[in-house]
Design a protein around this motif. Structure first.
Motif, PDB file in Angstrom:
ATOM      1  N   GLU A   9      45.408  49.320  41.760  1.00 27.05           N
ATOM      2  CA  GLU A   9      44.357  50.674  41.072  1.00 27.05           C
ATOM      3  C   GLU A   9      42.993  50.108  41.928  1.00 27.05           C
ATOM      4  OE1 GLU A   9      43.505  50.786  37.280  1.00 27.05           O
ATOM      5  OE2 GLU A   9      45.657  51.115  36.879  1.00 27.05           O
ATOM      6  N   MET A  10      42.334  48.615  42.240  1.00 28.59           N
ATOM      7  CA  MET A  10      40.787  48.343  43.180  1.00 28.59           C
ATOM      8  C   MET A  10      41.060  47.935  44.240  1.00 28.59           C
ATOM      9  SD  MET A  10      39.834  47.767  40.045  1.00 28.59           S
ATOM     10  CE  MET A  10      38.496  47.183  40.168  1.00 28.59           C
ATOM     11  N   LYS A  11      42.539  48.450  44.800  1.00 38.03           N
ATOM     12  CA  LYS A  11      41.994  48.149  46.394  1.00 38.03           C
ATOM     13  C   LYS A  11      41.856  47.515  47.059  1.00 38.03           C
ATOM     14  CE  LYS A  11      42.074  53.285  46.444  1.00 38.03           C
ATOM     15  NZ  LYS A  11      41.529  53.950  45.393  1.00 38.03           N
ATOM     16  N   THR A  12      43.010  46.258  47.226  1.00 39.30           N
ATOM     17  CA  THR A  12      42.425  45.239  47.109  1.00 39.30           C
ATOM     18  C   THR A  12      43.789  44.229  47.135  1.00 39.30           C
ATOM     19  OG1 THR A  12      40.908  41.937  46.673  1.00 39.30           O
ATOM     20  CG2 THR A  12      42.182  43.560  44.792  1.00 39.30           C
ATOM     21  N   THR A  13      43.586  42.717  47.311  1.00 35.65           N
ATOM     22  CA  THR A  13      44.779  41.846  48.063  1.00 35.65           C
ATOM     23  C   THR A  13      44.678  41.104  46.628  1.00 35.65           C
ATOM     24  OG1 THR A  13      43.876  40.115  49.084  1.00 35.65           O
ATOM     25  CG2 THR A  13      44.076  42.038  50.346  1.00 35.65           C
ATOM     26  N   LYS A  14      46.080  40.501  47.002  1.00 39.16           N
ATOM     27  CA  LYS A  14      46.474  39.425  45.567  1.00 39.16           C
ATOM     28  C   LYS A  14      45.907  38.213  46.414  1.00 39.16           C
ATOM     29  CE  LYS A  14      50.791  38.541  44.397  1.00 39.16           C
ATOM     30  NZ  LYS A  14      52.272  38.237  44.009  1.00 39.16           N
ATOM     31  N   GLU A  15      44.951  37.990  47.420  1.00 39.18           N
ATOM     32  CA  GLU A  15      44.920  36.469  47.822  1.00 39.18           C
ATOM     33  C   GLU A  15      43.468  36.565  47.338  1.00 39.18           C
ATOM     34  OE1 GLU A  15      46.421  39.134  50.016  1.00 39.18           O
ATOM     35  OE2 GLU A  15      48.480  36.948  50.118  1.00 39.18           O
ATOM     36  N   THR A  16      42.678  38.157  47.216  1.00 43.77           N
ATOM     37  CA  THR A  16      41.538  38.369  47.251  1.00 43.77           C
ATOM     38  C   THR A  16      41.538  37.942  46.022  1.00 43.77           C
ATOM     39  OG1 THR A  16      40.757  39.410  48.228  1.00 43.77           O
ATOM     40  CG2 THR A  16      39.628  40.345  46.997  1.00 43.77           C
ATOM     41  N   VAL A  17      42.097  38.120  44.645  1.00 37.98           N
ATOM     42  CA  VAL A  17      42.350  38.531  43.061  1.00 37.98           C
ATOM     43  C   VAL A  17      41.903  36.608  42.883  1.00 37.98           C
ATOM     44  CG1 VAL A  17      43.270  39.028  41.600  1.00 37.98           C
ATOM     45  CG2 VAL A  17      43.292  40.588  42.935  1.00 37.98           C
ATOM     46  N   ARG A  18      43.175  36.098  43.748  1.00 38.20           N
ATOM     47  CA  ARG A  18      43.656  34.889  43.646  1.00 38.20           C
ATOM     48  C   ARG A  18      42.188  33.584  43.587  1.00 38.20           C
ATOM     49  NH1 ARG A  18      48.528  33.949  41.388  1.00 38.20           N
ATOM     50  NH2 ARG A  18      49.966  35.209  41.379  1.00 38.20           N
ATOM     51  N   TYR A  19      41.912  34.660  44.910  1.00 37.26           N
ATOM     52  CA  TYR A  19      40.654  33.190  45.321  1.00 37.26           C
ATOM     53  C   TYR A  19      39.525  34.087  44.043  1.00 37.26           C
ATOM     54  CZ  TYR A  19      36.636  32.021  47.533  1.00 37.26           C
ATOM     55  OH  TYR A  19      35.516  31.711  48.116  1.00 37.26           O
ATOM     56  N   TYR A  20      39.485  34.799  43.382  1.00 36.31           N
ATOM     57  CA  TYR A  20      37.984  34.803  42.836  1.00 36.31           C
ATOM     58  C   TYR A  20      38.258  34.873  41.263  1.00 36.31           C
ATOM     59  CZ  TYR A  20      36.433  38.250  45.606  1.00 36.31           C
ATOM     60  OH  TYR A  20      35.637  39.320  46.928  1.00 36.31           O
ATOM     61  N   ILE A  21      40.355  34.105  41.229  1.00 36.85           N
ATOM     62  CA  ILE A  21      40.139  33.984  40.385  1.00 36.85           C
ATOM     63  C   ILE A  21      39.827  32.034  40.417  1.00 36.85           C
ATOM     64  CG2 ILE A  21      41.947  32.734  38.533  1.00 36.85           C
ATOM     65  CD1 ILE A  21      43.377  35.841  38.919  1.00 36.85           C
ATOM     66  N   ASP A  22      40.501  31.285  41.426  1.00 39.55           N
ATOM     67  CA  ASP A  22      40.143  30.235  41.104  1.00 39.55           C
ATOM     68  C   ASP A  22      38.540  29.553  41.164  1.00 39.55           C
ATOM     69  OD1 ASP A  22      42.611  29.659  41.773  1.00 39.55           O
ATOM     70  OD2 ASP A  22      42.939  29.630  44.132  1.00 39.55           O
TER      71      ASP A  22
END
Length: 116
Positions: A9-22
């Motif tokens: 839905e956000m048109k992103t990657t798992k790596e980006t999402v995990r980085y933002y969580i980290d």
């Protein structure tokens, strides 16, 4: 929604999402060992994306996010104004540096052309 749907839905990657969580820019709840994303995380992600599109580094986005604790107050506006002024100064210096590099390259190009 889980991370796969959020990524789609956000048109992103798992790596980006995990980085933002980290980096503590996103804080989805964890249920049964899996992240659950809500409209809140979607809005936060869109805000992060807008700030990144302006060229702001993660450290600045974290400062801006910290200011959300004072959302809508003079304190938030003053703090964000200081952050933006600092970033504008940094960009101006970078532009000056790039312009000097451009002039040097033009000079070298012209010198080479004159030898041909």
């Amino acid at each position: 929604m889980q991370i796969g749907q959020f990524i789609t839905e956000m048109k992103t990657t798992k790596e980006t999402v995990r980085y933002y969580i980290d980096e503590q820019l996103l804080a989805p709840e964890k249920m049964n060992g899996r992240y659950e994303f809500t409209k809140i995380e979607q809005n936060e992600f869109e805000n992060i994306r807008e700030l990144r599109d302006m060229g702001l580094p993660i450290r600045i986005i974290k400062q801006i996010k910290t200011n959300k604790d004072f959302c809508g107050t003079k304190r938030q506006w003053e703090s964000n104004l200081t952050i933006i002024d600092t970033e504008l100064s940094r960009v101006e210096l970078e532009l000056e540096k790039l312009n000097n590099e451009k002039l040097a390259l033009i000079f070298v190009r012209e010198a080479l052309k004159s030898r041909l």
